[in-house]
Design a protein around this motif. Structure first.
Motif, PDB file in Angstrom:
ATOM      1  N   GLU A 246       0.823  -1.348   0.078  1.00  0.00           N
ATOM      2  CA  GLU A 246       0.285  -0.065   0.160  1.00  0.00           C
ATOM      3  C   GLU A 246       0.910   1.344   0.074  1.00  0.00           C
ATOM      4  N   LYS A 247       0.399   2.269  -0.775  1.00  0.00           N
ATOM      5  CA  LYS A 247       1.156   3.475  -0.623  1.00  0.00           C
ATOM      6  C   LYS A 247       0.429   4.371   0.206  1.00  0.00           C
ATOM      7  N   ILE A 248       1.344   5.146   1.266  1.00  0.00           N
ATOM      8  CA  ILE A 248       0.765   6.048   2.205  1.00  0.00           C
ATOM      9  C   ILE A 248       1.463   7.326   2.134  1.00  0.00           C
ATOM     10  N   ALA A 249       0.664   8.282   2.287  1.00  0.00           N
ATOM     11  CA  ALA A 249       0.902   9.885   2.368  1.00  0.00           C
ATOM     12  C   ALA A 249       0.889  10.223   3.848  1.00  0.00           C
ATOM     13  N   LEU A 250       1.808  10.500   4.446  1.00  0.00           N
ATOM     14  CA  LEU A 250       2.012  11.252   5.734  1.00  0.00           C
ATOM     15  C   LEU A 250       2.166  12.730   6.019  1.00  0.00           C
ATOM     16  N   PHE A 251       1.155  13.305   6.541  1.00  0.00           N
ATOM     17  CA  PHE A 251       1.139  14.858   6.698  1.00  0.00           C
ATOM     18  C   PHE A 251       0.903  14.940   8.270  1.00  0.00           C
ATOM     19  N   ILE A 252       1.823  15.893   8.695  1.00  0.00           N
ATOM     20  CA  ILE A 252       2.250  16.308  10.135  1.00  0.00           C
ATOM     21  C   ILE A 252       1.926  17.580  10.316  1.00  0.00           C
ATOM     22  N   ASP A 253       0.972  17.830  11.278  1.00  0.00           N
ATOM     23  CA  ASP A 253       0.903  19.134  11.688  1.00  0.00           C
ATOM     24  C   ASP A 253       1.797  19.466  13.011  1.00  0.00           C
ATOM     25  N   ALA A 254       2.641  19.984  12.569  1.00  0.00           N
ATOM     26  CA  ALA A 254       4.080  19.781  13.589  1.00  0.00           C
ATOM     27  C   ALA A 254       3.963  20.718  14.640  1.00  0.00           C
ATOM     28  N   ASP A 255       2.856  21.927  14.549  1.00  0.00           N
ATOM     29  CA  ASP A 255       2.505  22.617  15.505  1.00  0.00           C
ATOM     30  C   ASP A 255       1.646  21.775  16.647  1.00  0.00           C
ATOM     31  N   ASN A 256       1.116  20.565  16.307  1.00  0.00           N
ATOM     32  CA  ASN A 256       0.098  20.175  17.122  1.00  0.00           C
ATOM     33  C   ASN A 256       0.515  18.584  17.238  1.00  0.00           C
ATOM     34  N   ALA A 257       1.728  18.151  17.432  1.00  0.00           N
ATOM     35  CA  ALA A 257       2.308  16.636  17.164  1.00  0.00           C
ATOM     36  C   ALA A 257       3.662  16.765  18.051  1.00  0.00           C
ATOM     37  N   PRO A 258       3.780  15.447  18.816  1.00  0.00           N
ATOM     38  CA  PRO A 258       5.166  15.539  19.465  1.00  0.00           C
ATOM     39  C   PRO A 258       6.042  14.801  18.500  1.00  0.00           C
ATOM     40  N   ALA A 259       7.197  15.470  18.469  1.00  0.00           N
ATOM     41  CA  ALA A 259       8.337  14.986  17.330  1.00  0.00           C
ATOM     42  C   ALA A 259       9.080  13.592  18.103  1.00  0.00           C
ATOM     43  N   ALA A 260       8.923  13.464  19.062  1.00  0.00           N
ATOM     44  CA  ALA A 260       9.448  12.395  20.071  1.00  0.00           C
ATOM     45  C   ALA A 260       8.931  11.137  19.612  1.00  0.00           C
ATOM     46  N   LYS A 261       7.655  11.044  18.888  1.00  0.00           N
ATOM     47  CA  LYS A 261       6.942  10.027  18.811  1.00  0.00           C
ATOM     48  C   LYS A 261       6.949   9.566  17.223  1.00  0.00           C
ATOM     49  N   ILE A 262       7.771  10.214  16.425  1.00  0.00           N
ATOM     50  CA  ILE A 262       7.961  10.163  15.088  1.00  0.00           C
ATOM     51  C   ILE A 262       8.156   8.489  14.560  1.00  0.00           C
ATOM     52  N   ASP A 263       9.279   8.039  15.482  1.00  0.00           N
ATOM     53  CA  ASP A 263       9.650   6.681  15.055  1.00  0.00           C
ATOM     54  C   ASP A 263       8.555   5.699  15.366  1.00  0.00           C
ATOM     55  N   THR A 264       7.738   5.871  16.526  1.00  0.00           N
ATOM     56  CA  THR A 264       6.607   4.928  16.689  1.00  0.00           C
ATOM     57  C   THR A 264       5.422   5.111  15.494  1.00  0.00           C
ATOM     58  N   ILE A 265       5.330   6.382  15.042  1.00  0.00           N
ATOM     59  CA  ILE A 265       4.445   6.628  14.009  1.00  0.00           C
ATOM     60  C   ILE A 265       4.895   5.805  12.795  1.00  0.00           C
ATOM     61  N   LEU A 266       6.137   5.914  12.389  1.00  0.00           N
ATOM     62  CA  LEU A 266       6.523   5.367  11.127  1.00  0.00           C
ATOM     63  C   LEU A 266       6.501   3.769  11.325  1.00  0.00           C
ATOM     64  N   SER A 267       6.970   3.103  12.483  1.00  0.00           N
ATOM     65  CA  SER A 267       6.805   1.843  12.777  1.00  0.00           C
ATOM     66  C   SER A 267       5.370   1.183  12.620  1.00  0.00           C
ATOM     67  N   GLU A 268       4.376   1.883  13.003  1.00  0.00           N
ATOM     68  CA  GLU A 268       3.116   1.461  12.985  1.00  0.00           C
ATOM     69  C   GLU A 268       2.585   1.539  11.557  1.00  0.00           C
ATOM     70  N   LEU A 269       3.120   2.502  10.722  1.00  0.00           N
ATOM     71  CA  LEU A 269       2.515   2.671   9.316  1.00  0.00           C
ATOM     72  C   LEU A 269       3.217   1.722   8.498  1.00  0.00           C
ATOM     73  N   ALA A 270       4.579   1.063   8.968  1.00  0.00           N
ATOM     74  CA  ALA A 270       5.054   0.142   8.308  1.00  0.00           C
ATOM     75  C   ALA A 270       4.355  -1.103   8.147  1.00  0.00           C
ATOM     76  N   ARG A 271       3.259  -1.427   9.060  1.00  0.00           N
ATOM     77  CA  ARG A 271       2.439  -2.399   9.062  1.00  0.00           C
ATOM     78  C   ARG A 271       1.336  -2.411   7.937  1.00  0.00           C
ATOM     79  N   TYR A 272       1.279  -1.235   7.457  1.00  0.00           N
ATOM     80  CA  TYR A 272       0.297  -1.167   6.236  1.00  0.00           C
ATOM     81  C   TYR A 272       0.804  -0.887   4.742  1.00  0.00           C
TER      82      TYR A 272
END
Length: 237
Positions: free
Chosen positions: A5-31
């Motif tokens: 599957e092809k995934i497009a990731l959009f981050i609202d950096a003003d309203n999201a914690p940068a410390a969790k980006i590794d977790t986010i990408l690991s989760e998306l890798a499942r899809y």
């Protein structure tokens, strides 16, 4: 071999914690594969320093948006415009939005209407309208760097009427004559009606969530897996 599957990731950096980006990408890798990675904000602001530190490491493209008017967030508009452009011009299967801002709810409903799978990430403060509009939503507060659910200090899950009703309805929709429903079928039914993930309740798997609630009983069949039944059905059925 099936194409990922092809995934497009959009981050609202003003309203999201940068410390969790590794977790986010690991989760998306499942899809599938995250082909598009963009983060939006005023990169001249010191508030985004934590995001600046991870942009290159995770191949995220920063999109600059100046604060044109005090109290107004131009970041949201820029993100929505880019997302709509990609909906019409790029072959994307899944859209991921990282934000705790309810303003993106119309974008989610529009993308869903186009048949896209929408994954949301945000903090517990995220309004329910945005959470519930996504195909799947995960609270970043409740997942640590190793993707393990964090223990949630909250009242007994049994007191969560909305959750219990949703679980019971999912069982009723797929139960056999004796009231037993296959766990996998229950999960599929829930995914069609709610932005649900057991990790948001402190459990790694749906089976762990059911096991923790004494309103249900479970049994294992070697040939076909795990089955769940509402204890009320066992009593009166």
């Amino acid at each position: 071999m099936k194409e990922k599957e092809k995934i497009a990731l959009f981050i609202d950096a003003d309203n999201a914690p940068a410390a969790k980006i590794d977790t986010i990408l690991s989760e998306l890798a499942r899809y599938g594969v995250v082909n598009i990675r963009k983060a939006y904000g005023n990169w001249k602001s010191p508030c985004l320093k934590s995001w600046e530190d991870v942009l290159h490491e995770f191949a995220i493209q920063p999109i600059q948006q100046f604060d044109l008017t005090k109290g107004k967030n131009a970041t949201d508009i820029a993100l929505v415009i880019d997302a709509m452009d990609i909906l019409y011009t790029r072959d994307v299967d899944t859209i991921c939005l990282v934000s705790s801002d309810c303003d993106f709810t119309p974008l989610v409903t529009r993308a869903l209407a186009d048949g896209k799978f929408i994954i949301g990430f945000g903090e517990r403060k995220t309004p329910s309208a945005f959470v519930n509009s996504c195909s799947k939503f995960l609270y970043l507060d409740d997942i640590d760097a190793d993707e393990k659910p964090v223990e949630i200090k909250k009242p007994s899950i049994k007191s969560d009427t909305k959750l219990i009703n949703m679980l019971r309805q999912a069982i009723e929709a797929s139960e056999d004559d004796d009231g037993w429903a296959h766990l996998g079928t229950i999960g599929k039914h829930i995914s069609n009606h709610a932005s649900f993930d057991p990790r948001n309740y402190g459990f790694k798997k749906l089976s762990d969530l059911f096991s923790a609630i004494d309103l249900f009983e479970m049994k294992q069949k070697n040939s076909s897996g795990t089955y769940v039944r509402d204890k009320r059905r066992a009593k009166f059925g």
